[in-house]
Motif scaffolding. Structure first.
Motif, mmCIF file in Angstrom:
data_model
loop_
_atom_site.group_PDB
_atom_site.id
_atom_site.type_symbol
_atom_site.label_atom_id
_atom_site.label_comp_id
_atom_site.label_asym_id
_atom_site.label_seq_id
_atom_site.Cartn_x
_atom_site.Cartn_y
_atom_site.Cartn_z
ATOM 1 N N LYS A 98 -28.787 51.388 77.219
ATOM 2 C CA LYS A 98 -30.259 51.485 77.234
ATOM 3 C C LYS A 98 -30.951 50.133 77.167
ATOM 4 C CE LYS A 98 -29.844 54.366 73.787
ATOM 5 N NZ LYS A 98 -28.423 54.716 73.952
ATOM 6 N N THR A 99 -30.314 49.163 76.527
ATOM 7 C CA THR A 99 -30.954 47.848 76.387
ATOM 8 C C THR A 99 -31.109 47.152 77.740
ATOM 9 O OG1 THR A 99 -28.774 46.899 75.894
ATOM 10 C CG2 THR A 99 -30.187 47.460 74.013
ATOM 11 N N GLY A 128 -34.861 50.098 77.266
ATOM 12 C CA GLY A 128 -35.126 51.447 76.762
ATOM 13 C C GLY A 128 -35.016 51.593 75.267
ATOM 14 N N VAL A 129 -34.973 50.469 74.533
ATOM 15 C CA VAL A 129 -34.875 50.502 73.074
ATOM 16 C C VAL A 129 -35.982 49.648 72.471
ATOM 17 C CG1 VAL A 129 -33.424 50.005 71.066
ATOM 18 C CG2 VAL A 129 -32.367 50.810 73.181
ATOM 19 N N LYS A 130 -36.730 50.228 71.547
ATOM 20 C CA LYS A 130 -37.791 49.507 70.849
ATOM 21 C C LYS A 130 -37.509 49.557 69.345
ATOM 22 C CE LYS A 130 -39.936 48.762 74.709
ATOM 23 N NZ LYS A 130 -39.947 47.410 75.310
ATOM 24 N N LEU A 131 -37.363 48.372 68.743
ATOM 25 C CA LEU A 131 -36.925 48.259 67.355
ATOM 26 C C LEU A 131 -38.073 47.951 66.405
ATOM 27 C CD1 LEU A 131 -33.777 46.011 67.961
ATOM 28 C CD2 LEU A 131 -33.803 48.493 67.677
ATOM 29 N N ASN A 132 -37.848 48.335 65.140
ATOM 30 C CA ASN A 132 -38.708 47.914 64.031
ATOM 31 C C ASN A 132 -40.184 48.239 64.259
ATOM 32 O OD1 ASN A 132 -38.821 46.815 61.436
ATOM 33 N ND2 ASN A 132 -39.327 44.780 62.185
ATOM 34 N N GLY A 160 -20.792 41.966 67.022
ATOM 35 C CA GLY A 160 -21.471 42.936 67.857
ATOM 36 C C GLY A 160 -22.910 42.572 68.158
ATOM 37 N N GLY A 161 -23.668 43.581 68.633
ATOM 38 C CA GLY A 161 -25.060 43.349 68.992
ATOM 39 C C GLY A 161 -25.169 42.364 70.137
ATOM 40 N N VAL A 162 -26.101 41.445 70.044
ATOM 41 C CA VAL A 162 -26.332 40.466 71.115
ATOM 42 C C VAL A 162 -25.196 39.454 71.230
ATOM 43 C CG1 VAL A 162 -28.834 40.659 70.988
ATOM 44 C CG2 VAL A 162 -27.673 38.975 69.568
#
Length: 207
Positions: free
Chosen positions: A52-53, A57-61, A114-116
């Motif tokens: 999704k990223t 398609g992802v909105k955080l915080n 993980g992550g970015v």
């Protein structure tokens, strides 16, 4: 290919901790965001999009109703359903934890940054099953990101015991689904401060 919420529910049955979340249409997004309590994460769900990223398609915080409304307007066209989820705010480090089936050697497990950072620094180790707690602990110590778990520059220490337990949980999951599992990837797996459960932020399972 299971969607994110299906993957998380499957992994939760094997001891993994998952955030509070709801899968809803756009009309219900604000209602469930309020029920979860801010801040929240908003994700578009589309079975044709595995990451999704890559499509934003992802909105955080998201901390207010207004921020959720704005985020929804930006991703509304990506999918018909949306995952509204508790935002984990006390992350110490993000890991990737995955399993694949090697045709020659059988199932393997990979753990790393993980992550970015997954592709940026390629900090990971891979091992075969079965695996012991001692083996997992030794593998984690080889990673560069292990310095952050130990409380890098005065920061909180990560719950390494919970991380080790998560690897063991994945090993159990792999053994339980060895007849059908193609791939499982948890990314990011959020390691929180000592005493708090490691939490799955995103997951993908292919059977």
């Amino acid at each position: 290919t299971l969607n994110e919420i299906e993957s998380k529910k499957m992994l939760a049955k094997h001891g993994f901790n998952i955030p509070k979340s709801f899968l809803v249409t756009s009309e219900k997004v604000l209602e469930v965001a309020k029920e979860i309590c801010y801040p929240v994460v908003l994700k578009a769900v589309n079975s044709d999009i595995l990451h999704k990223t890559e499509v934003d398609g992802v909105k955080l915080n998201l901390k207010t109703e207004s921020e959720v409304e704005q985020a929804l307007s930006k991703i509304k066209g990506i999918g018909d359903y949306f995952l509204v989820e508790e935002m984990i705010t006390d992350s110490v480090a993000e890991f990737v934890l995955g399993a694949t089936l090697d045709v020659q050697f059988g199932p393997t497990i990979t753990i790393g940054a993980g992550g970015v950072f997954t592709e940026l620094i390629e900090d990971k180790v891979t091992f075969f099953l079965p695996v012991s707690e001692k083996h997992i602990s030794r593998a984690i110590r080889k990673l560069k990101i292990n310095k952050i778990l130990k409380g890098w520059r005065g920061r909180s220490m990560g719950d390494i015991d919970s991380l080790i337990e998560s690897v063991q949980n994945l090993a159990n999951f792999v053994e339980s689904h060895s007849d059908s599992l193609v791939e499982c990837e948890i990314n990011p797996l959020i390691v929180r401060s000592f005493g708090k459960k490691v939490t799955i932020a995103d997951a993908l399972i292919i059977l």
